[in-house]
Design a protein around this motif. Structure first.
Motif, mmCIF file in Angstrom:
data_model
loop_
_atom_site.group_PDB
_atom_site.id
_atom_site.type_symbol
_atom_site.label_atom_id
_atom_site.label_comp_id
_atom_site.label_asym_id
_atom_site.label_seq_id
_atom_site.Cartn_x
_atom_site.Cartn_y
_atom_site.Cartn_z
ATOM 1 N N GLY A 25 0.835 -1.186 0.000
ATOM 2 C CA GLY A 25 0.000 0.000 0.000
ATOM 3 C C GLY A 25 0.868 1.234 0.000
ATOM 4 N N ALA A 26 0.223 2.373 0.120
ATOM 5 C CA ALA A 26 0.966 3.629 0.129
ATOM 6 C C ALA A 26 0.239 4.642 0.992
ATOM 7 C CB ALA A 26 1.127 4.154 -1.291
ATOM 8 N N ILE A 61 4.417 7.490 -0.315
ATOM 9 C CA ILE A 61 5.370 6.650 0.392
ATOM 10 C C ILE A 61 4.842 5.215 0.312
ATOM 11 C CG2 ILE A 61 6.542 6.175 2.571
ATOM 12 C CD1 ILE A 61 7.214 8.943 1.484
ATOM 13 N N ALA A 62 5.526 4.386 -0.470
ATOM 14 C CA ALA A 62 5.110 2.987 -0.607
ATOM 15 C C ALA A 62 5.454 2.237 0.681
ATOM 16 C CB ALA A 62 5.807 2.338 -1.798
ATOM 17 N N MET A 63 4.567 1.384 1.098
ATOM 18 C CA MET A 63 4.804 0.544 2.266
ATOM 19 C C MET A 63 5.196 -0.841 1.771
ATOM 20 S SD MET A 63 4.315 2.861 4.388
ATOM 21 C CE MET A 63 4.318 2.146 5.994
ATOM 22 N N VAL A 64 6.290 -1.368 2.296
ATOM 23 C CA VAL A 64 6.849 -2.630 1.827
ATOM 24 C C VAL A 64 6.742 -3.673 2.933
ATOM 25 C CG1 VAL A 64 8.927 -3.742 0.945
ATOM 26 C CG2 VAL A 64 8.438 -1.371 0.334
ATOM 27 N N GLU A 84 7.580 -1.621 6.295
ATOM 28 C CA GLU A 84 8.520 -0.511 6.325
ATOM 29 C C GLU A 84 8.257 0.435 5.161
ATOM 30 O OE1 GLU A 84 12.508 -1.990 6.387
ATOM 31 O OE2 GLU A 84 12.160 -3.197 8.180
ATOM 32 N N PRO A 85 8.499 1.735 5.361
ATOM 33 C CA PRO A 85 8.308 2.680 4.261
ATOM 34 C C PRO A 85 9.481 2.626 3.282
ATOM 35 C CG PRO A 85 9.089 3.828 6.199
ATOM 36 C CD PRO A 85 8.859 2.401 6.605
ATOM 37 N N ASP A 86 9.175 2.794 2.005
ATOM 38 C CA ASP A 86 10.208 2.955 0.979
ATOM 39 C C ASP A 86 10.325 4.454 0.721
ATOM 40 O OD1 ASP A 86 11.857 3.082 -1.203
ATOM 41 O OD2 ASP A 86 10.614 1.822 -2.494
#
Length: 56
Positions: A5-6, A20-23, A39-41
């Motif tokens: 998600g983001a 901010i993409a969430m990984v 974690e955020p990318d």
């Protein structure tokens, strides 16, 4: 790793919305609990900050 998600944050200097993409990192297990690390990318956010740095 997988994107899950983001979210968006706004640049405090120019008010541009930055995604901010969430990984999803590899999950681990402790007993009967599954631990998932998200974690955020920050790659795009860091690149945007560079646009505000003065040229030398």
């Amino acid at each position: 790793m997988a994107a899950v998600g983001a979210v968006q944050v706004h640049c405090p200097e120019c008010d541009v919305a930055l995604p901010i993409a969430m990984v999803l990192k590899s999950p681990t297990r402790e007993g009967d609990k599954l631990i998932v690390n998200v974690e955020p990318d920050l790659t795009d956010a860091v690149a945007h900050v560079w646009t505000h740095e003065p040229a030398e």
